[in-house]
Design an enzyme around this catalytic site. Structure first.
Site, PDB file in Angstrom:
ATOM      1  N   ASP A  13    -121.769 -97.484 -48.995  1.00 30.59           N
ATOM      2  CA  ASP A  13    -123.171 -97.063 -48.805  1.00 30.59           C
ATOM      3  C   ASP A  13    -123.550 -96.925 -47.335  1.00 30.59           C
ATOM      4  O   ASP A  13    -124.703 -97.155 -46.961  1.00 30.59           O
ATOM      5  CB  ASP A  13    -124.150 -98.063 -49.474  1.00 30.59           C
ATOM      6  N   LYS A  16    -122.136 -92.077 -45.888  1.00 31.56           N
ATOM      7  CA  LYS A  16    -121.028 -91.116 -45.755  1.00 31.56           C
ATOM      8  C   LYS A  16    -121.422 -89.735 -46.259  1.00 31.56           C
ATOM      9  O   LYS A  16    -121.072 -88.722 -45.671  1.00 31.56           O
ATOM     10  CB  LYS A  16    -119.809 -91.615 -46.545  1.00 31.56           C
ATOM     11  N   LYS A  18    -124.195 -88.061 -46.356  1.00 33.09           N
ATOM     12  CA  LYS A  18    -124.965 -87.267 -45.412  1.00 33.09           C
ATOM     13  C   LYS A  18    -124.071 -86.744 -44.269  1.00 33.09           C
ATOM     14  O   LYS A  18    -124.158 -85.582 -43.875  1.00 33.09           O
ATOM     15  CB  LYS A  18    -126.094 -88.126 -44.821  1.00 33.09           C
ATOM     16  N   ASN A  38    -118.156 -94.074 -59.453  1.00 33.19           N
ATOM     17  CA  ASN A  38    -118.971 -95.186 -58.919  1.00 33.19           C
ATOM     18  C   ASN A  38    -119.475 -94.869 -57.519  1.00 33.19           C
ATOM     19  O   ASN A  38    -120.373 -95.514 -57.011  1.00 33.19           O
ATOM     20  CB  ASN A  38    -118.172 -96.500 -58.888  1.00 33.19           C
ATOM     21  N   GLY A  40    -121.621 -93.035 -54.852  1.00 38.46           N
ATOM     22  CA  GLY A  40    -122.929 -92.405 -54.970  1.00 38.46           C
ATOM     23  C   GLY A  40    -123.332 -91.911 -53.610  1.00 38.46           C
ATOM     24  O   GLY A  40    -123.946 -92.628 -52.838  1.00 38.46           O
ATOM     25  N   HIS A  41    -122.924 -90.699 -53.291  1.00 37.95           N
ATOM     26  CA  HIS A  41    -123.198 -90.170 -51.960  1.00 37.95           C
ATOM     27  C   HIS A  41    -124.510 -89.400 -51.967  1.00 37.95           C
ATOM     28  O   HIS A  41    -124.662 -88.429 -52.685  1.00 37.95           O
ATOM     29  CB  HIS A  41    -122.044 -89.270 -51.501  1.00 37.95           C
ATOM     30  N   THR A  42    -125.441 -89.883 -51.155  1.00 38.16           N
ATOM     31  CA  THR A  42    -126.769 -89.288 -51.146  1.00 38.16           C
ATOM     32  C   THR A  42    -126.893 -88.283 -50.005  1.00 38.16           C
ATOM     33  O   THR A  42    -126.587 -88.607 -48.860  1.00 38.16           O
ATOM     34  CB  THR A  42    -127.828 -90.389 -50.945  1.00 38.16           C
ATOM     35  N   GLN A 225    -116.675 -95.581 -51.132  1.00 35.70           N
ATOM     36  CA  GLN A 225    -116.756 -97.040 -50.925  1.00 35.70           C
ATOM     37  C   GLN A 225    -116.516 -97.369 -49.446  1.00 35.70           C
ATOM     38  O   GLN A 225    -116.851 -96.557 -48.604  1.00 35.70           O
ATOM     39  CB  GLN A 225    -115.774 -97.782 -51.851  1.00 35.70           C
ATOM     40  N   THR A 302    -126.438 -97.151 -59.309  1.00 37.80           N
ATOM     41  CA  THR A 302    -126.936 -98.103 -60.299  1.00 37.80           C
ATOM     42  C   THR A 302    -128.388 -98.520 -60.071  1.00 37.80           C
ATOM     43  O   THR A 302    -128.985 -99.149 -60.937  1.00 37.80           O
ATOM     44  CB  THR A 302    -126.092 -99.394 -60.251  1.00 37.80           C
ATOM     45  N   GLY A 303    -128.965 -98.218 -58.905  1.00 38.10           N
ATOM     46  CA  GLY A 303    -130.327 -98.653 -58.587  1.00 38.10           C
ATOM     47  C   GLY A 303    -130.431-100.133 -58.255  1.00 38.10           C
ATOM     48  O   GLY A 303    -131.523-100.663 -58.041  1.00 38.10           O
ATOM     49  N   ARG A 304    -129.277-100.812 -58.186  1.00 44.33           N
ATOM     50  CA  ARG A 304    -129.306-102.261 -57.881  1.00 44.33           C
ATOM     51  C   ARG A 304    -129.773-102.494 -56.447  1.00 44.33           C
ATOM     52  O   ARG A 304    -129.352-101.758 -55.543  1.00 44.33           O
ATOM     53  CB  ARG A 304    -127.886-102.851 -57.989  1.00 44.33           C
ATOM     54  N   LEU A 333    -129.935 -96.198 -37.782  1.00 43.39           N
ATOM     55  CA  LEU A 333    -130.419 -96.870 -36.573  1.00 43.39           C
ATOM     56  C   LEU A 333    -131.949 -96.970 -36.617  1.00 43.39           C
ATOM     57  O   LEU A 333    -132.537 -97.936 -36.126  1.00 43.39           O
ATOM     58  CB  LEU A 333    -129.966 -96.082 -35.330  1.00 43.39           C
ATOM     59  N   GLY A 418    -132.186 -90.938 -39.929  1.00 43.18           N
ATOM     60  CA  GLY A 418    -133.002 -90.607 -41.096  1.00 43.18           C
ATOM     61  C   GLY A 418    -132.134 -89.953 -42.153  1.00 43.18           C
ATOM     62  O   GLY A 418    -131.024 -89.512 -41.852  1.00 43.18           O
TER      63      GLY A 418
HETATM   64  P1  GDP Z   1    -122.781 -93.276 -49.065  1.00 41.66           P
HETATM   65  O1  GDP Z   1    -122.297 -93.681 -50.401  1.00 41.66           O
HETATM   66  O2  GDP Z   1    -121.967 -93.858 -47.954  1.00 41.66           O
HETATM   67  O3  GDP Z   1    -122.947 -91.796 -48.923  1.00 41.66           O
HETATM   68  O4  GDP Z   1    -124.208 -93.916 -48.849  1.00 41.66           O
HETATM   69  P2  GDP Z   1    -125.444 -93.855 -49.851  1.00 41.66           P
HETATM   70  O5  GDP Z   1    -125.793 -92.466 -50.088  1.00 41.66           O
HETATM   71  O6  GDP Z   1    -125.221 -94.737 -51.002  1.00 41.66           O
HETATM   72  O7  GDP Z   1    -126.540 -94.625 -48.981  1.00 41.66           O
HETATM   73  C1  GDP Z   1    -127.078 -94.139 -47.860  1.00 41.66           C
HETATM   74  C2  GDP Z   1    -128.576 -94.082 -48.049  1.00 41.66           C
HETATM   75  O8  GDP Z   1    -129.181 -94.031 -46.786  1.00 41.66           O
HETATM   76  C3  GDP Z   1    -129.078 -92.838 -48.751  1.00 41.66           C
HETATM   77  O9  GDP Z   1    -130.241 -93.125 -49.427  1.00 41.66           O
HETATM   78  C4  GDP Z   1    -129.305 -91.866 -47.603  1.00 41.66           C
HETATM   79  O10 GDP Z   1    -130.245 -90.847 -47.907  1.00 41.66           O
HETATM   80  C5  GDP Z   1    -129.842 -92.789 -46.567  1.00 41.66           C
HETATM   81  N1  GDP Z   1    -129.524 -92.460 -45.188  1.00 41.66           N
HETATM   82  C6  GDP Z   1    -128.391 -91.877 -44.684  1.00 41.66           C
HETATM   83  N2  GDP Z   1    -128.461 -91.875 -43.338  1.00 41.66           N
HETATM   84  C7  GDP Z   1    -129.633 -92.479 -42.999  1.00 41.66           C
HETATM   85  C8  GDP Z   1    -130.235 -92.818 -41.757  1.00 41.66           C
HETATM   86  O11 GDP Z   1    -129.721 -92.583 -40.680  1.00 41.66           O
HETATM   87  N3  GDP Z   1    -131.447 -93.445 -41.813  1.00 41.66           N
HETATM   88  C9  GDP Z   1    -132.062 -93.765 -42.977  1.00 41.66           C
HETATM   89  N4  GDP Z   1    -133.230 -94.370 -42.934  1.00 41.66           N
HETATM   90  N5  GDP Z   1    -131.520 -93.484 -44.166  1.00 41.66           N
HETATM   91  C10 GDP Z   1    -130.308 -92.852 -44.175  1.00 41.66           C
END
Ligand code: GDP
Length: 428
Positions: A13, A16, A18, A38, A40-42, A225, A302-304, A333, A418
């Site tokens: 999390d 990655k 983004k 499992n 979950g890349h946002t 992961q 999972t929303g956990r 940051l 962000g």
């Molecule tokens: P991943 O599995 O490594 O891709 O990470 P996730 O997607 O599970 O978690 C990253 C979360 O942080 C997501 O909700 C993103 O939208 C958010 N996010 C990513 N980069 C930033 C950041 O620089 N600042 C903030 N505030 N949120 C971020």
């Protein structure tokens, strides 16, 4: 762009998705090589949030080839749900933009059932799995009882293998767990249908990616992961069921890791962890809660609620070293802007050992017993989420970044402030 591999340098999390989405602008191929649904890349694009589980994050850019490599545990039902959701939102997913390895192992309903049942069985010793059947799927791969994607495409083979496998799984479900068995006819029907849908996407992806590399295509490997969840090098048994770093590019994508020129570790400016297991810098007090609320630290799959705490340089140095990391991206940051003082763990105190340990002791010492030693860095107490040039950051924020960089000995190439695609600050 040189051949590039991206991995999570903490407990997953790290953001990655983004960063991979951003880098995918300059890639021809985006390749997943381990993990399963499992992950979950946002990715946030124009205010729209996409959460990708199996489909590589390059899918949000037209014209990229996205590859699900042989090392990924593929749940075809989850894959098609994800494809439908993406299509409904205007993202084209077709056999040109998505390729699935014929050698990838398939997650079946019995894997999901056994994942959840085994977790109950473990009681207080539970791992905190996402219950998506990934661990049991990899276990069958190692036991040589799994079915691969290519097995699904041959109806006779699928029927024979699945019949034999389900007999054993059902015996286990009924006898050990005292639960109702799965219906064979229903299972066969379901997977025969799905095989037809899957067939156009299936390819020898290893050969394809190697040929693409020879032809000068730009290849980006997308890790899921994080290093601390690696099945060999993480905090076993509280780990994921695959290898998560550079080495897994070789096994899970069929691509020689020595051809990967850049290795980027993604790390938050603090730490989070989902599920059970040691987490030395966890803050269970109000500061941890503040991180969770400001950083919206809730699991993408999972929303956990995620466990939150401070940056752990002992663990980070280890993760970077383990993966031959050439550069770091520091994410989130902006979240630290609310703190006047920022604790950072620089060493561990280990019971029975004198002096502070800067080296990660995980292979010999259980982490539960270590006590993190902190240095307090000055905060900057102002909103930095709109900053796009390094020189425009408050001095204390720059000092934080530069101090961390010095401590880890690897250049921090990019900062993220962000969730949006453009919310990044290059170091140059
Ligand atoms: P991943 O599995 O490594 O891709 O990470 P996730 O997607 O599970 O978690 C990253 C979360 O942080 C997501 O909700 C993103 O939208 C958010 N996010 C990513 N980069 C930033 C950041 O620089 N600042 C903030 N505030 N949120 C971020």
């Amino acid at each position: 762009m040189p051949t590039l591999s991206v991995f999570g340098a903490q407990w997953g999390d790290e953001g990655k998705g983004k960063i991979i989405d951003l880098l995918a602008r300059e890639a021809d191929y985006v390749v997943r090589f381990q993990g399963g649904p499992n992950a979950g890349h946002t990715v946030v694009v124009d205010g729209q949030k996409f959460v990708l589980h199996l489909v590589p994050s390059g899918i949000l850019h037209a014209g990229r080839v996205n590859v699900i490599g042989n090392g990924v545990a593929v749940d075809p039902l989850a894959l098609f749900t994800e494809i439908q959701e993406l299509t409904a939102r205007g993202v084209a997913v077709d056999p040109r933009s998505l390729r699935v390895s014929g050698a990838a192992h398939v997650i079946f309903e019995h894997h999901r059932r056994l994942d959840v049942l085994s977790e109950h069985w473990r009681g207080a010793g539970r791992i905190g799995t996402t219950g998506r059947g990934i661990g049991p799927c990899y276990a069958d791969k190692a036991a040589r009882t799994g079915l691969r994607v290519a097995d699904l495409l041959d109806p006779e083979r699928q029927r024979a293998r699945l019949t034999a496998v389900l007999a054993e799984k059902n015996a286990w479900i009924e006898t050990v767990h005292k639960e109702r068995p799965l219906d064979l006819a229903e299972t066969l029907r379901r997977y025969a249908d799905i095989a037809e849908q899957l067939a156009p996407f299936v390819a020898d992806t290893g050969a394809e990616v190697r040929a693409a590399w020879r032809a000068g295509k730009r290849i980006l490997f997308e890790g899921a992961q994080g290093a601390m969840l690696d099945i060999d090098h993480g905090t076993y048994p509280y780990v994921t069921s695959s290898n998560t770093g550079l080495a897994a590019v070789g096994t899970g994508a069929g691509f020689p890791p020595n051809r990967v020129e850049r290795v980027l570790g993604i790390a938050k400016a603090y730490c989070t962890r989902v599920g059970e297991g040691p987490f030395p810098t966890e803050d269970r007090g109000p500061a941890g809660e503040t991180i969770r609320e400001v950083g919206k630290e809730y699991g993408a799959t999972t929303g956990r609620p995620r466990r939150c705490g401070w940056l752990d340089l002992v663990a980070l140095r280890y993760a970077l070293d383990l993966n031959g990391t050439t550069g770091v991206v520091m994410t989130n940051l902006d979240v630290l802007s609310v703190f006047h003082e920022i604790p950072v763990c620089v060493s561990y105190e280990i019971a029975g050992r004198s002096g502070a340990a800067r080296e990660f002791p995980g292979q010999t010492t259980p982490l539960d017993g270590v006590r993190p030693q902190y240095v307090k860095r000055a905060g900057w107490s102002s909103d930095i989420s709109g900053v796009r040039h390094y020189r425009d950051l408050p001095r204390a924020a720059r000092e934080y970044v530069e101090w961390v960089e010095n401590e880890i000995g690897v250049p921090i190439e990019l900062l993220s402030v962000g969730p949006e695609r453009d919310a990044v600050i290059p170091r140059a």
